[in-house]
Design a protein around this motif. Structure first.
Motif: not given
Length: 250
Positions: A194-222
């Motif tokens: 793994l190239d940690w110099s890319w993987v760790l920042p991308v993981t952190g940013a993706a986690v932020v997006g996931a925390l925003v998206g997960a509570p909206l599951t029932h509010r968005v027309p799937q």
């Protein structure tokens, strides 16, 4: 370039949280074409990002009681076995061939998203355990080999497996995807790193997006969101297939 990758990684996490999938389909091209990683490292990195992001996105669903732990464990264990096997195979395939297989998975997933699926009759008996285990094994092999396709196969499988409502299937799929991705990563790490110099920042940013998206599951027309996302994935898949197919032939 780093900021562009991080912004796109937030979008990846958002789709993981909203749809219970889509992370690997976007993360592999992100790491391969925007971050410039070799295909082998892009796929391994994607599996790490998706494993962590799915586990984090699972937490809000778990707090709401939407996760069916027993169903997820049964399906997840068989998927992990397949993912480990797929990861071991994928670690020994040429990078160009891996990307072609990944593109085929993208196109297949996109078609499934665009077409949608027929509503499940609640009166229909749940899928037999043996068939469910075989489905999990097959999905795991696909995820482990090319690092893509898990989410949009797991959700329909859970709907058919235990007649889970869509919201619970999305929540439970995150558990299965995290298990799959971790097992597939273990297989790939036998042949790459793994190239940690890319993987760790991308993981952190993706986690932020996931925390925003997960509570909206029932509010968005799937269905509408999934169909629109499907067309985008279809275009991306065709691009990757043509590019990597030409590279493989050349």
């Amino acid at each position: 370039m780093l900021w562009l990758v991080l912004i796109l990684a937030v979008v990846v996490g958002l789709f993981v949280g909203l749809l219970g999938g889509g992370g690997s389909i976007l993360t592999v091209p992100l790491l391969a074409y925007v971050a410039g990683l070799p295909p082998e490292q892009a796929i391994a990195g994607s599996l790490f990002v998706v494993a962590v992001t799915s586990a984090v996105a699972l937490l809000p669903h778990a707090r709401r009681g939407a996760v069916q732990w027993r169903v997820g464990a049964v399906f997840g264990v068989s998927s992990m076995a397949g993912a480990l096997l797929g990861g071991l195979v994928g670690a020994r395939l040429p990078g160009a061939l891996l990307m072609v297989l990944f593109a085929v998975m993208m196109v297949a997933s996109a078609i499934g998203m665009i077409r949608g699926r027929k509503p499940v009759d609640p009166a229909t008996a749940p899928t037999p355990l043996r068939q469910s285990l075989l489905q999990g094994l097959g999905i795991g092999v696909a995820v482990g080999t090319v690092g893509a396709g898990g989410g949009f196969m797991v959700v329909p499988a859970l709907v058919l497996l235990a007649k889970l409502p869509m919201g619970r299937a999305v929540a439970t799929s995150l558990m299965v995807i995290a298990m799959n991705s971790a097992a597939g990563l273990g297989g790939h790490l036998t042949g790459t790193s793994l190239d940690w110099s890319w993987v760790l920042p991308v993981t952190g940013a993706a986690v932020v997006g996931a925390l925003v998206g997960a509570p909206l599951t029932h509010r968005v027309p799937q269905q509408a969101l999934k169909k629109g996302f499907g067309w985008f994935v279809l275009v991306m898949g065709a691009f990757v297939l043509v590019r990597e197919g030409l590279a493989l032939l050349g």
